[in-house]
Design an enzyme around this catalytic site. Structure first.
Site, PDB file in Angstrom:
ATOM      1  N   ASP A 112       0.872  -1.170   0.000  1.00 33.17           N
ATOM      2  CA  ASP A 112       0.000   0.000   0.000  1.00 33.17           C
ATOM      3  C   ASP A 112       0.910   1.221   0.000  1.00 33.17           C
ATOM      4  OD1 ASP A 112      -1.640   2.154   0.541  1.00 33.17           O
ATOM      5  OD2 ASP A 112      -2.666   1.226   2.225  1.00 33.17           O
ATOM      6  N   TYR A 169      -8.203  14.086  -8.306  1.00 35.82           N
ATOM      7  CA  TYR A 169      -7.319  13.337  -9.200  1.00 35.82           C
ATOM      8  C   TYR A 169      -6.430  14.290  -9.990  1.00 35.82           C
ATOM      9  CZ  TYR A 169      -5.832  10.071 -12.846  1.00 35.82           C
ATOM     10  OH  TYR A 169      -5.091   9.309 -13.716  1.00 35.82           O
ATOM     11  N   ASN A 229       3.879   4.530 -10.118  1.00 36.52           N
ATOM     12  CA  ASN A 229       2.762   4.456 -11.051  1.00 36.52           C
ATOM     13  C   ASN A 229       1.418   4.281 -10.359  1.00 36.52           C
ATOM     14  OD1 ASN A 229       1.292   3.544 -13.666  1.00 36.52           O
ATOM     15  ND2 ASN A 229       1.179   1.726 -12.349  1.00 36.52           N
ATOM     16  N   LYS A 273      -2.193  14.690  -9.811  1.00 32.10           N
ATOM     17  CA  LYS A 273      -1.362  14.427 -10.977  1.00 32.10           C
ATOM     18  C   LYS A 273      -0.568  15.666 -11.391  1.00 32.10           C
ATOM     19  CE  LYS A 273      -2.280  10.076 -11.790  1.00 32.10           C
ATOM     20  NZ  LYS A 273      -1.226   9.034 -11.720  1.00 32.10           N
ATOM     21  N   SER A 324      -0.402  12.323 -15.749  1.00 28.53           N
ATOM     22  CA  SER A 324      -1.602  12.192 -16.589  1.00 28.53           C
ATOM     23  C   SER A 324      -1.778  13.455 -17.406  1.00 28.53           C
ATOM     24  CB  SER A 324      -2.836  11.982 -15.705  1.00 28.53           C
ATOM     25  OG  SER A 324      -4.040  12.171 -16.430  1.00 28.53           O
TER      26      SER A 324
END
Length: 254
Positions: free
Chosen positions: A62, A158, A89, A162, A145
């Site tokens: 984790d 998110y 990743n 990123k 991303s």
């Protein structure tokens, strides 16, 4: 076999880009530590590589837990003797919960950043410490991303995580070059399966909408991204550091 004798630790390697990168790097001769959760995924990928004759180690990890990340690096070095390549990743995307910022639950923000941002910080922290102990450099390829390149994403937790990875990439490139460390980021575009794909409220509609916007006319696959990560980890990319490489079928230029 451009990674012959090198050892790579890849997080989130039980599926998707991480698994594809593990296969690609193993094919180029690398020893591969396959890390992430759930355990079944990383164990399956490591078993596949081992069966094909590639040295591989499964380490369920984790990445939001500092002790587990530190232990994963230690186990990798114990098994293979050193660490040369790090691929942070692992990521999640809580599509249905990562909503408009003024309505975003704090726990969704925290959970997303615990994996996507803190998890990368912990991975590079312990990986860099190992590189410095060895004294002969290393390579990091951070998976960001295309959502980091503009404000279009409807998932603010998110997207911001990123985005932060691109700053982390630049910091490492500038401050650790003197230690022989290179660091680059890749920004994958819209893939056939997103992180946490099962949570997406309308995957079919998403695919149809995005395909219309992508000049190459299709969504990406993990196998489209893994070769770039592998290239950046190898000797042919020895003068590349601090850069962000976009692999998106042309999505961000439309």
């Amino acid at each position: 076999m451009k990674l012959q004798g090198k050892t790579a630790l890849i997080t989130g390697a039980g599926s998707g880009i991480g698994a594809a990168t593990a296969r690609q790097m193993a094919a180029e001769g690398a020893n591969v530590a396959v890390t992430g959760i759930p355990a079944a995924g990383v164990e399956a990928v490591a078993a596949e590589l081992t069966a094909a004759g590639h040295p591989a180690l499964a380490i369920p990890t984790d990445v939001s837990d500092a002790g587990q990340v530190e232990a994963a690096v230690a186990r990798t070095v114990e098994r293979f003797g050193r660490l040369d390549i790090l691929v942070p990743n692992a990521g999640i995307q809580l599509h249905d919960l990562d909503v408009d910022l003024h309505q975003l639950p704090a726990e969704v923000w925290d959970r997303t950043h615990a994996v996507n941002y803190r998890g990368v910080f912990l991975t590079v922290k312990y990986g860099l410490a190992q590189f410095l102990r060895q004294g002969d450099g290393g390579v990091i390829v951070i998976v960001s991303s295309v959502t980091a390149l503009n404000g279009a994403s409807a998932n603010p937790a998110y997207m911001t995580g990123k985005t932060g990875l691109l700053g982390l990439n630049r910091h490492i490139a500038v401050h650790y070059a003197k230690h022989g460390v290179r660091c680059n980021a890749v920004c994958p575009g819209a893939l056939e399966r997103t992180p946490s794909h099962e949570r997406h409220p309308d995957p079919t509609g998403r695919a149809a909408q995005l395909i219309q916007r992508i000049p190459l006319g299709r969504l990406g696959r993990p196998e489209d991204i893994a070769p770039f990560i592998t290239f950046l980890a190898g000797p042919d990319a020895s003068y590349a550091t601090g850069a962000c490489f976009v692999i998106d079928g042309g999505l961000t230029v439309t």
